[in-house]
Design a protein around this motif. Structure first.
Motif, PDB file in Angstrom:
ATOM      1  N   VAL A  95      24.582  35.361 -90.018  1.00  0.00           N
ATOM      2  CA  VAL A  95      24.443  36.711 -89.453  1.00  0.00           C
ATOM      3  C   VAL A  95      23.048  37.255 -89.756  1.00  0.00           C
ATOM      4  O   VAL A  95      22.358  37.753 -88.860  1.00  0.00           O
ATOM      5  N   ILE A  96      22.622  37.140 -91.001  1.00  0.00           N
ATOM      6  CA  ILE A  96      21.307  37.658 -91.394  1.00  0.00           C
ATOM      7  C   ILE A  96      20.198  36.933 -90.655  1.00  0.00           C
ATOM      8  O   ILE A  96      19.236  37.557 -90.198  1.00  0.00           O
ATOM      9  N   ARG A  97      20.330  35.641 -90.501  1.00  0.00           N
ATOM     10  CA  ARG A  97      19.302  34.878 -89.772  1.00  0.00           C
ATOM     11  C   ARG A  97      19.147  35.415 -88.355  1.00  0.00           C
ATOM     12  O   ARG A  97      18.034  35.660 -87.890  1.00  0.00           O
ATOM     13  N   GLU A  98      20.253  35.614 -87.669  1.00  0.00           N
ATOM     14  CA  GLU A  98      20.190  36.125 -86.297  1.00  0.00           C
ATOM     15  C   GLU A  98      19.646  37.555 -86.254  1.00  0.00           C
ATOM     16  O   GLU A  98      18.884  37.905 -85.345  1.00  0.00           O
ATOM     17  N   LEU A  99      20.040  38.384 -87.214  1.00  0.00           N
ATOM     18  CA  LEU A  99      19.539  39.758 -87.257  1.00  0.00           C
ATOM     19  C   LEU A  99      18.029  39.787 -87.490  1.00  0.00           C
ATOM     20  O   LEU A  99      17.307  40.545 -86.835  1.00  0.00           O
ATOM     21  N   GLU A 143      17.414  52.469 -82.697  1.00  0.00           N
ATOM     22  CA  GLU A 143      18.867  52.556 -82.513  1.00  0.00           C
ATOM     23  C   GLU A 143      19.330  51.665 -81.363  1.00  0.00           C
ATOM     24  O   GLU A 143      20.377  51.015 -81.463  1.00  0.00           O
ATOM     25  N   ASN A 144      18.556  51.627 -80.276  1.00  0.00           N
ATOM     26  CA  ASN A 144      18.898  50.748 -79.145  1.00  0.00           C
ATOM     27  C   ASN A 144      18.887  49.287 -79.573  1.00  0.00           C
ATOM     28  O   ASN A 144      19.762  48.507 -79.190  1.00  0.00           O
ATOM     29  N   LEU A 145      17.880  48.902 -80.353  1.00  0.00           N
ATOM     30  CA  LEU A 145      17.798  47.530 -80.845  1.00  0.00           C
ATOM     31  C   LEU A 145      19.001  47.218 -81.738  1.00  0.00           C
ATOM     32  O   LEU A 145      19.635  46.173 -81.588  1.00  0.00           O
ATOM     33  N   LYS A 146      19.289  48.105 -82.660  1.00  0.00           N
ATOM     34  CA  LYS A 146      20.424  47.887 -83.564  1.00  0.00           C
ATOM     35  C   LYS A 146      21.718  47.712 -82.772  1.00  0.00           C
ATOM     36  O   LYS A 146      22.498  46.789 -83.044  1.00  0.00           O
ATOM     37  N   LYS A 147      21.909  48.540 -81.762  1.00  0.00           N
ATOM     38  CA  LYS A 147      23.119  48.453 -80.937  1.00  0.00           C
ATOM     39  C   LYS A 147      23.186  47.107 -80.212  1.00  0.00           C
ATOM     40  O   LYS A 147      24.232  46.457 -80.189  1.00  0.00           O
ATOM     41  N   ARG A 148      22.049  46.688 -79.620  1.00  0.00           N
ATOM     42  CA  ARG A 148      22.022  45.392 -78.915  1.00  0.00           C
ATOM     43  C   ARG A 148      22.340  44.241 -79.873  1.00  0.00           C
ATOM     44  O   ARG A 148      23.103  43.334 -79.530  1.00  0.00           O
ATOM     45  N   GLU A 169      15.854  37.344 -86.873  1.00  0.00           N
ATOM     46  CA  GLU A 169      15.194  36.807 -85.679  1.00  0.00           C
ATOM     47  C   GLU A 169      15.130  37.868 -84.587  1.00  0.00           C
ATOM     48  O   GLU A 169      14.096  38.045 -83.945  1.00  0.00           O
ATOM     49  N   GLY A 170      16.231  38.577 -84.369  1.00  0.00           N
ATOM     50  CA  GLY A 170      16.263  39.618 -83.344  1.00  0.00           C
ATOM     51  C   GLY A 170      15.316  40.760 -83.658  1.00  0.00           C
ATOM     52  O   GLY A 170      14.637  41.287 -82.774  1.00  0.00           O
ATOM     53  N   ASN A 171      15.254  41.143 -84.929  1.00  0.00           N
ATOM     54  CA  ASN A 171      14.371  42.231 -85.347  1.00  0.00           C
ATOM     55  C   ASN A 171      12.909  41.826 -85.186  1.00  0.00           C
ATOM     56  O   ASN A 171      12.094  42.590 -84.648  1.00  0.00           O
ATOM     57  N   LEU A 172      12.549  40.625 -85.637  1.00  0.00           N
ATOM     58  CA  LEU A 172      11.169  40.165 -85.514  1.00  0.00           C
ATOM     59  C   LEU A 172      10.760  40.011 -84.050  1.00  0.00           C
ATOM     60  O   LEU A 172       9.647  40.362 -83.668  1.00  0.00           O
ATOM     61  N   GLU A 173      11.674  39.511 -83.235  1.00  0.00           N
ATOM     62  CA  GLU A 173      11.376  39.371 -81.802  1.00  0.00           C
ATOM     63  C   GLU A 173      11.110  40.741 -81.183  1.00  0.00           C
ATOM     64  O   GLU A 173      10.178  40.915 -80.397  1.00  0.00           O
TER      65      GLU A 173
END
Length: 191
Positions: free
Chosen positions: A78-82, A59-64, A84-88
């Protein structure tokens, strides 16, 4: 001192430093200054504690990510950034990373599904809401069952658990291309 909060804090620290498998209830209880029996007054199992910690981290990751990404931009960006953020996050947050370890994921997911029959991946619901919004705005195809939509992105995260077989050198670029191809397929009308 709130004992439940203390168990949670210590569990999060130990799972984050030692991993799920190497952390045991006795160690958590001792660090919290309680007995093992007292641990069970607050959490039914080590898995239950881990799941609560995992859910909070997710939830913290999703919020960030939601705060850092302009969700009104072109869906592919948007999906690309999401992704990338999730994999990171999977690679930098040991708690989130545990979920994607081959030897651990199935065991923990099965435990959770047996517990109450639901899926805890809040990103799946987040993606589904985002796809619904884009569908209402006419930005993605209407002919694909909406329950399938987040599954396309789930597959990219699961590929990460097989990056060695794919080839570490090619993997980051492959994920980006696959995300791009998925979004092109979702945003273009079928012929």
């Amino acid at each position: 001192m709130d004992i439940r909060e203390e168990i949670f804090r210590i569990g999060k620290n130990l799972f984050g430093t030692k991993g799920f498998k190497k952390t045991n209830i006795k160690e958590i209880a001792q660090s919290a200054g309680i007995g093992v029996g007292t641990f069970y007054n607050y959490y039914a199992s080590k898995e239950r504690l881990f799941l609560e910690i995992y859910i909070q981290e997710n939830e913290n990751l999703k919020k960030r990510l939601m705060e850092s990404i302009d969700l009104d931009r072109e869906p592919a960006k948007v999906i690309r950034e999401l992704i990338e953020g999730n994999l990171e996050a999977i690679h930098t947050n040991p708690i989130l990373g545990e979920w994607y370890r081959k030897d651990f994921y199935k065991e923990l997911e099965q435990y959770y599904r047996n517990e109450d029959g639901t899926n805890i991946d809040s990103f799946r619901g987040f993606y589904l809401d985002l796809f619904r919004k884009w569908r209402a705005e006419g930005k993605i195809r209407e002919d694909i069952d909406e329950e399938l939509l987040p599954g396309f992105l789930d597959s990219l995260v699961y590929l990460d658990t097989h990056k060695e077989e794919i080839g570490l050198h090619y993997f980051p670029q492959m994920i980006q291309y696959l995300a791009e191809f998925i979004m092109q397929g979702l945003t273009k009308s079928p012929k």
